[in-house]
Design a protein around this motif. Structure first.
Motif, mmCIF file in Angstrom:
data_model
loop_
_atom_site.group_PDB
_atom_site.id
_atom_site.type_symbol
_atom_site.label_atom_id
_atom_site.label_comp_id
_atom_site.label_asym_id
_atom_site.label_seq_id
_atom_site.Cartn_x
_atom_site.Cartn_y
_atom_site.Cartn_z
ATOM 1 N N ARG A 14 0.838 -1.196 0.000
ATOM 2 C CA ARG A 14 0.000 0.000 0.000
ATOM 3 C C ARG A 14 0.872 1.245 0.000
ATOM 4 N NH1 ARG A 14 -2.485 -3.116 4.115
ATOM 5 N NH2 ARG A 14 -4.427 -4.118 3.403
ATOM 6 N N PHE A 15 0.385 2.255 -0.687
ATOM 7 C CA PHE A 15 0.967 3.586 -0.644
ATOM 8 C C PHE A 15 -0.121 4.505 -0.097
ATOM 9 C CE2 PHE A 15 3.193 1.360 -4.042
ATOM 10 C CZ PHE A 15 4.524 1.595 -3.724
ATOM 11 N N GLY A 16 -0.073 4.762 1.209
ATOM 12 C CA GLY A 16 -1.162 5.494 1.848
ATOM 13 C C GLY A 16 -2.444 4.681 1.775
ATOM 14 N N SER A 17 -3.492 5.266 1.216
ATOM 15 C CA SER A 17 -4.770 4.559 1.103
ATOM 16 C C SER A 17 -4.869 3.741 -0.189
ATOM 17 C CB SER A 17 -5.925 5.564 1.149
ATOM 18 O OG SER A 17 -5.830 6.480 0.067
ATOM 19 N N PHE A 18 -3.862 3.869 -1.066
ATOM 20 C CA PHE A 18 -3.903 3.160 -2.352
ATOM 21 C C PHE A 18 -3.230 1.796 -2.230
ATOM 22 C CE2 PHE A 18 -1.686 2.197 -6.420
ATOM 23 C CZ PHE A 18 -2.822 1.930 -7.179
ATOM 24 N N THR A 19 -3.931 0.750 -2.666
ATOM 25 C CA THR A 19 -3.391 -0.611 -2.652
ATOM 26 C C THR A 19 -2.859 -0.939 -4.042
ATOM 27 O OG1 THR A 19 -4.950 -1.307 -0.930
ATOM 28 C CG2 THR A 19 -3.891 -3.045 -2.223
ATOM 29 N N ALA A 20 -1.529 -1.004 -4.162
ATOM 30 C CA ALA A 20 -0.906 -1.285 -5.462
ATOM 31 C C ALA A 20 -0.862 -2.781 -5.743
ATOM 32 C CB ALA A 20 0.502 -0.702 -5.498
ATOM 33 N N ILE A 21 -0.588 -3.574 -4.695
ATOM 34 C CA ILE A 21 -0.554 -5.036 -4.809
ATOM 35 C C ILE A 21 -1.477 -5.595 -3.743
ATOM 36 C CG2 ILE A 21 0.865 -7.120 -4.667
ATOM 37 C CD1 ILE A 21 1.460 -5.418 -7.096
ATOM 38 N N ASP A 22 -2.369 -6.498 -4.153
ATOM 39 C CA ASP A 22 -3.440 -6.953 -3.280
ATOM 40 C C ASP A 22 -3.382 -8.470 -3.094
ATOM 41 O OD1 ASP A 22 -5.727 -7.237 -1.801
ATOM 42 O OD2 ASP A 22 -7.098 -6.513 -3.351
ATOM 43 N N ASN A 23 -2.709 -8.903 -2.010
ATOM 44 C CA ASN A 23 -2.677 -10.313 -1.626
ATOM 45 C C ASN A 23 -2.176 -11.209 -2.770
ATOM 46 O OD1 ASN A 23 -3.128 -12.252 0.443
ATOM 47 N ND2 ASN A 23 -4.989 -12.924 -0.584
ATOM 48 N N LEU A 24 -1.027 -10.849 -3.312
ATOM 49 C CA LEU A 24 -0.464 -11.543 -4.468
ATOM 50 C C LEU A 24 0.428 -12.695 -4.033
ATOM 51 C CD1 LEU A 24 0.115 -11.669 -7.554
ATOM 52 C CD2 LEU A 24 1.985 -10.049 -7.145
ATOM 53 N N SER A 25 0.132 -13.883 -4.541
ATOM 54 C CA SER A 25 0.993 -15.056 -4.346
ATOM 55 C C SER A 25 1.448 -15.552 -5.708
ATOM 56 C CB SER A 25 0.247 -16.164 -3.604
ATOM 57 O OG SER A 25 -0.050 -15.776 -2.269
ATOM 58 N N PRO A 39 -1.554 -4.301 -17.719
ATOM 59 C CA PRO A 39 -1.661 -2.941 -18.261
ATOM 60 C C PRO A 39 -0.949 -1.948 -17.360
ATOM 61 C CG PRO A 39 -3.715 -3.601 -17.210
ATOM 62 C CD PRO A 39 -2.841 -4.815 -17.216
ATOM 63 N N ASN A 40 -0.749 -0.742 -17.857
ATOM 64 C CA ASN A 40 -0.138 0.291 -17.033
ATOM 65 C C ASN A 40 -0.938 0.485 -15.753
ATOM 66 O OD1 ASN A 40 1.817 0.704 -18.933
ATOM 67 N ND2 ASN A 40 0.929 2.570 -19.779
ATOM 68 N N GLY A 41 -0.219 0.562 -14.631
ATOM 69 C CA GLY A 41 -0.881 0.735 -13.345
ATOM 70 C C GLY A 41 -1.358 -0.549 -12.711
ATOM 71 N N SER A 42 -0.995 -1.697 -13.304
ATOM 72 C CA SER A 42 -1.466 -2.981 -12.776
ATOM 73 C C SER A 42 -0.694 -3.441 -11.553
ATOM 74 C CB SER A 42 -1.369 -4.057 -13.862
ATOM 75 O OG SER A 42 -0.019 -4.238 -14.267
ATOM 76 N N GLY A 43 0.532 -2.914 -11.373
ATOM 77 C CA GLY A 43 1.350 -3.336 -10.239
ATOM 78 C C GLY A 43 2.623 -4.057 -10.629
ATOM 79 N N LYS A 44 2.939 -4.115 -11.931
ATOM 80 C CA LYS A 44 4.142 -4.827 -12.375
ATOM 81 C C LYS A 44 5.405 -4.223 -11.765
ATOM 82 C CE LYS A 44 3.916 -4.321 -16.822
ATOM 83 N NZ LYS A 44 2.782 -3.390 -16.922
ATOM 84 N N GLY A 212 -3.326 -5.039 -9.227
ATOM 85 C CA GLY A 212 -2.584 -5.633 -8.127
ATOM 86 C C GLY A 212 -2.922 -7.064 -7.807
ATOM 87 N N ARG A 213 -3.778 -7.671 -8.603
ATOM 88 C CA ARG A 213 -4.175 -9.065 -8.362
ATOM 89 C C ARG A 213 -3.751 -9.956 -9.534
ATOM 90 N NH1 ARG A 213 -8.129 -10.443 -4.630
ATOM 91 N NH2 ARG A 213 -8.916 -8.731 -3.349
ATOM 92 N N LEU A 214 -3.424 -11.206 -9.225
ATOM 93 C CA LEU A 214 -3.100 -12.181 -10.258
ATOM 94 C C LEU A 214 -4.394 -12.696 -10.864
ATOM 95 C CD1 LEU A 214 -0.639 -13.758 -11.480
ATOM 96 C CD2 LEU A 214 -1.196 -15.581 -9.866
ATOM 97 N N VAL A 215 -4.590 -12.461 -12.185
ATOM 98 C CA VAL A 215 -5.835 -12.878 -12.823
ATOM 99 C C VAL A 215 -5.650 -14.113 -13.698
ATOM 100 C CG1 VAL A 215 -6.847 -10.582 -12.729
ATOM 101 C CG2 VAL A 215 -5.507 -11.233 -14.738
#
Length: 312
Positions: A14-25, A39-44, A212-215
């Motif tokens: 997280r960066f403040g209130s923004f979640t860049a990566i969300d429970n990624l395994s 895509p851009n902004g996905s968390g890569k 931020g999630r693995l799809v």
């Protein structure tokens, strides 16, 4: 049992209130070429920064080559080689001088260094230009030099950001050949790319992340098959109406149906039987002037999973 090169376990950043990566395994096995797409902004970039020890997760664990990056990130950095989008070469230095400077940065032993530099320049097909300034090199030559520079300290894990960025077709193929040779030597390669043909040619597996999630996580061929086995592109006259699109979408085995200009693009799963039903439904409602059949592309898989063009 295959050894693990990279393992992310329930990582959140997280960066403040923004979640860049969300429970990624995520796991990357030693010796494989793994592609990370999004895509851009996905968390890569955030993910790569945590793997490289440049950023710490808010929660979760990151292990690289058996080292806990939360405990001792410095220990692993000399085992990593990086080829960023920008080649970051010293343009006014020669190819050889660039490699010697990198050797000093990574404390590469002087013994055997000359032989290693020569071997790498030969690998990059640059030995004849070793005394030339990098400013005189083409884009493809600079990219190959950036690659062998990252290999000079013999990293176990190589990260490559956009391998074919800014290089011509001939240089691209030469570069891909070099990356595939690394796999044969047992080097683990992590690639981020917006060029899906590149991912298809190089990668053993692909991880697609969005928000931020693995799809998705699988081999390129399996990902394409998961989207269907056939894409039908049909040109009709008049332009396909929405009622025809809805009719086709309702057929069993149809994964998707989209009208664009004069064309109706339908992805099906189930082979010839489903294809026949789709064609029958279309000719019952409109005039079919042209039909093409092909396998699904990674671009279509990516778009279906993220709703975005990869270059967005």
């Amino acid at each position: 049992m295959t050894e693990t090169a990279i393992e992310l376990t329930e990582v959140t950043k997280r960066f403040g209130s923004f979640t860049a990566i969300d429970n990624l395994s995520l796991r990357v096995e030693r010796g494989e070429i793994f592609g990370l797409l999004g895509p851009n902004g996905s968390g890569k970039t955030t993910t790569i920064n945590m793997i490289s020890g440049l950023s710490r997760p808010t929660s979760g664990g990151v292990t690289v080559l058996g080292v806990d990056m939360l405990v001792d990130p410095q220990r692993i950095r000399r085992s990593l080689g990086t080829v960023p989008q920008e080649n970051a070469l010293y343009e006014e230095l020669t190819a050889e001088a660039n490699l010697r400077f990198h050797a000093d940065l990574f404390d590469v032993p002087r013994k055997g260094l000359e032989k290693r530099i020569t071997s790498l320049l030969e690998l990059a097909q640059l030995d004849e230009r070793r005394k030339s300034r990098v400013s005189t090199f083409s884009g493809g030559m600079k990219r190959r030099l950036a690659l062998v520079r990252a290999l000079l300290h013999e990293p176990e894990l190589l990260y490559f950001d956009e391998p074919a960025l800014g290089v011509d077709v001939q240089s691209r193929r030469a570069l891909w050949d070099r990356i595939l040779e690394l796999k044969e030597r047992g080097t683990t390669v992590l690639i981020t790319t917006n060029y899906l043909e590149e991912a298809n040619v190089l990668c053993d597996r692909l991880g697609i992340i969005d928000r931020g999630r693995l799809v998705a996580l699988d081999s390129p061929s399996n990902l394409r098959r998961s989207f269907g086995d056939t894409v039908l592109e049909m040109r009709t006259q008049p332009v396909p109406a929405e009622d025809i699109v809805r009719k086709v979408r309702a057929l069993p085995g149809v994964v998707s149906a989209v009208a664009a200009d004069e064309w109706l693009k339908v992805t099906v799963e189930g082979g010839a039987a489903v294809t026949g039903k789709v064609v029958t439904a279309v000719v019952e409602s409109t005039s079919l002037e042209e039909i093409q059949s092909r396998e699904p592309s990674l671009d279509e898989v990516f778009l279906s999973l993220t709703g975005k063009e990869l270059r967005e």
